[in-house]
Write a protein that holds these residues in place. Structure first.
Motif, short mmCIF file in Angstrom:
data_model
loop_
_atom_site.label_atom_id
_atom_site.label_comp_id
_atom_site.label_asym_id
_atom_site.label_seq_id
_atom_site.Cartn_x
_atom_site.Cartn_y
_atom_site.Cartn_z
N GLU A 4 0.83 -1.20 0.00
CA GLU A 4 0.00 0.00 0.00
C GLU A 4 0.87 1.25 0.00
OE1 GLU A 4 -2.71 -0.10 3.20
OE2 GLU A 4 -3.77 -1.89 2.52
N LEU A 5 1.94 1.22 0.80
CA LEU A 5 2.83 2.38 0.85
C LEU A 5 3.51 2.59 -0.49
CD1 LEU A 5 4.47 1.94 4.37
CD2 LEU A 5 2.79 3.65 3.68
N ASP A 6 3.95 1.48 -1.13
CA ASP A 6 4.57 1.60 -2.45
C ASP A 6 3.59 2.20 -3.44
OD1 ASP A 6 6.91 0.58 -1.53
OD2 ASP A 6 6.52 -1.49 -2.20
N GLY A 7 2.31 1.80 -3.36
CA GLY A 7 1.32 2.31 -4.29
C GLY A 7 1.08 3.79 -4.11
N LYS A 8 1.14 4.25 -2.84
CA LYS A 8 0.89 5.66 -2.57
C LYS A 8 2.09 6.52 -2.96
CE LYS A 8 -2.35 4.95 1.26
NZ LYS A 8 -2.58 5.13 2.72
N HIS A 9 3.28 6.02 -2.72
CA HIS A 9 4.47 6.84 -2.94
C HIS A 9 5.04 6.70 -4.34
CE1 HIS A 9 4.78 8.18 1.21
NE2 HIS A 9 4.52 6.93 1.60
N GLY A 10 4.63 5.69 -5.09
CA GLY A 10 5.14 5.51 -6.43
C GLY A 10 6.55 4.95 -6.43
N VAL A 11 7.14 4.92 -7.61
CA VAL A 11 8.50 4.40 -7.77
C VAL A 11 9.41 5.57 -8.13
CG1 VAL A 11 9.96 2.77 -9.02
CG2 VAL A 11 7.56 2.19 -8.54
N GLN A 12 10.26 5.95 -7.20
CA GLN A 12 11.07 7.15 -7.38
C GLN A 12 12.01 7.03 -8.57
OE1 GLN A 12 13.43 8.22 -3.99
NE2 GLN A 12 13.91 10.26 -4.79
N SER A 13 12.59 5.84 -8.77
CA SER A 13 13.53 5.69 -9.88
C SER A 13 12.84 5.91 -11.22
CB SER A 13 14.17 4.30 -9.84
OG SER A 13 13.19 3.28 -9.93
N LEU A 14 11.58 5.48 -11.32
CA LEU A 14 10.84 5.70 -12.56
C LEU A 14 10.60 7.19 -12.78
CD1 LEU A 14 9.29 4.62 -15.00
CD2 LEU A 14 7.29 4.35 -13.52
N GLU A 15 10.29 7.90 -11.70
CA GLU A 15 10.05 9.33 -11.81
C GLU A 15 11.33 10.06 -12.24
OE1 GLU A 15 8.56 10.42 -8.00
OE2 GLU A 15 6.66 9.32 -8.25
N VAL A 16 12.46 9.61 -11.75
CA VAL A 16 13.74 10.21 -12.17
C VAL A 16 13.98 9.95 -13.65
CG1 VAL A 16 16.24 10.18 -11.87
CG2 VAL A 16 14.75 10.03 -9.86
N GLY A 17 13.71 8.72 -14.09
CA GLY A 17 13.85 8.41 -15.51
C GLY A 17 12.95 9.26 -16.38
N MET A 18 11.72 9.50 -15.89
CA MET A 18 10.80 10.34 -16.65
C MET A 18 11.30 11.79 -16.74
SD MET A 18 8.42 8.46 -17.85
CE MET A 18 9.74 7.22 -18.01
N SER A 19 11.97 12.26 -15.70
CA SER A 19 12.50 13.62 -15.74
C SER A 19 13.57 13.74 -16.82
CB SER A 19 13.07 14.02 -14.37
OG SER A 19 14.26 13.31 -14.08
N ILE A 20 14.33 12.68 -17.04
CA ILE A 20 15.33 12.69 -18.11
C ILE A 20 14.64 12.71 -19.47
CG2 ILE A 20 17.11 11.29 -19.24
CD1 ILE A 20 18.05 10.43 -16.48
N LEU A 21 13.60 11.90 -19.62
CA LEU A 21 12.87 11.90 -20.89
C LEU A 21 12.23 13.26 -21.16
CD1 LEU A 21 11.15 8.39 -20.82
CD2 LEU A 21 13.06 9.12 -22.25
N ARG A 22 11.66 13.89 -20.12
CA ARG A 22 11.08 15.21 -20.31
C ARG A 22 12.14 16.22 -20.74
NH1 ARG A 22 7.65 13.69 -15.98
NH2 ARG A 22 9.18 14.40 -14.44
N ALA A 23 13.32 16.12 -20.16
CA ALA A 23 14.41 17.02 -20.54
C ALA A 23 14.78 16.84 -22.00
CB ALA A 23 15.63 16.78 -19.65
N MET A 24 14.78 15.60 -22.47
CA MET A 24 15.13 15.31 -23.86
C MET A 24 14.04 15.80 -24.81
SD MET A 24 16.88 11.55 -23.45
CE MET A 24 17.39 11.49 -25.17
#
Length: 271
Positions: A4-24
């Motif tokens: 449940e905690l993982d579902g609420k907080h999400g996956v931080q590493s994925l969010e970091v990866g998405m920030s790189i894609l957004r930058a590109m």
């Protein structure tokens, strides 16, 4: 409990990866590692680790000759699938309905056709005196707010014939006599990010304001206009009504994949 905690907080590493894609995506072209790291606000060593994983997933690829990184085949496939599923008119209809509810003004959605801008839908406000906008109405490029928006952001080779025809007809607002006059007016519209017309409208006793909606290519795709009885709309530069119009168009543009929004003169505008 941990799930449940993982579902609420999400996956931080994925969010970091998405920030790189957004930058590109924002970079608009292939980029060096240091530029990606700077845009994503992280150390180059960290960005490199994520880029390795993104390359393995097909979201990023690297040119071996230049060492530059760009979006990979899977990222392009995701974009094409997303575009195929986006119904711009449906999203536009939802946007004008929401804007009507927010402003209690007549709101119209216009698209470009072979005949110029055409109204495809309008929403009536809940007030006793309103302006009716007929679906299918063709709009003047210089005597309507939505028309000015299309003329301001479309390449001039696409609008020049229509502009010349309107100018030659003489049915244009005062002060517009030549193509250069029209160009100056449209430059002002681009700089402001919105077209406002309170006199000289193609329909007597009506005033309007319109803003552009852009697609994933950062090209004008639609226009949303607020229309009212002359003297009833607050058309001052920082009025709540104009702010609501701009915000609605910007939000819809982002929903359609646009990354460059109006308000500042663009050097990429074709003339």
């Amino acid at each position: 409990m941990s799930d449940e905690l993982d579902g609420k907080h999400g996956v931080q590493s994925l969010e970091v990866g998405m920030s790189i894609l957004r930058a590109m995506v924002t970079g608009k072209r292939s980029m060096m590692l240091k530029d990606i790291a700077q845009a994503a606000d992280m150390p180059p060593s960290k960005a490199h680790r994520y880029l390795v994983s993104l390359i393995r997933s097909g979201l990023v690829e690297q040119d071996r000759l230049t060492s530059r990184y760009d979006l990979g085949p899977f990222a392009l496939n995701l974009g094409l699938v997303a575009l195929d599923r986006v119904d711009r008119i449906r999203l536009g209809l939802s946007a004008i309905g929401d804007l009507r509810d927010l402003t209690n003004e007549t709101v119209a959605l216009a698209v470009w056709s072979d005949r110029g801008p055409v109204v495809v839908r309008w929403e009536r406000p809940r007030r006793p005196i309103t302006v009716n906008v007929l679906t299918g109405t063709s709009l003047s490029l210089l005597s309507s707010a939505a028309g000015r928006v299309f003329a301001a952001w479309l390449p001039e080779q696409q609008t020049e014939a229509l502009l010349r025809a309107e100018l030659e007809s003489g049915r244009v607002p005062a002060g517009l006599a030549t193509l250069d006059d029209a160009r100056r007016l449209l430059a002002e519209v681009r700089a402001r990010g919105v077209a406002v017309i309170s006199s000289g409208y193609f329909a007597r006793g009506v005033e309007a304001a319109a803003a552009p909606v852009f697609n994933f290519k950062n090209e004008i795709n639609m226009s949303i206009a607020l229309v009212g009885v002359e003297g009833t709309l607050d058309l001052l530069p920082h009025s709540p009504v104009l702010q609501a119009l701009k915000e609605a168009c910007d939000a819809l543009s982002r929903r359609l994949g646009a990354t460059l929004l109006p308000g500042v003169e663009s050097g990429d505008h074709a003339t």
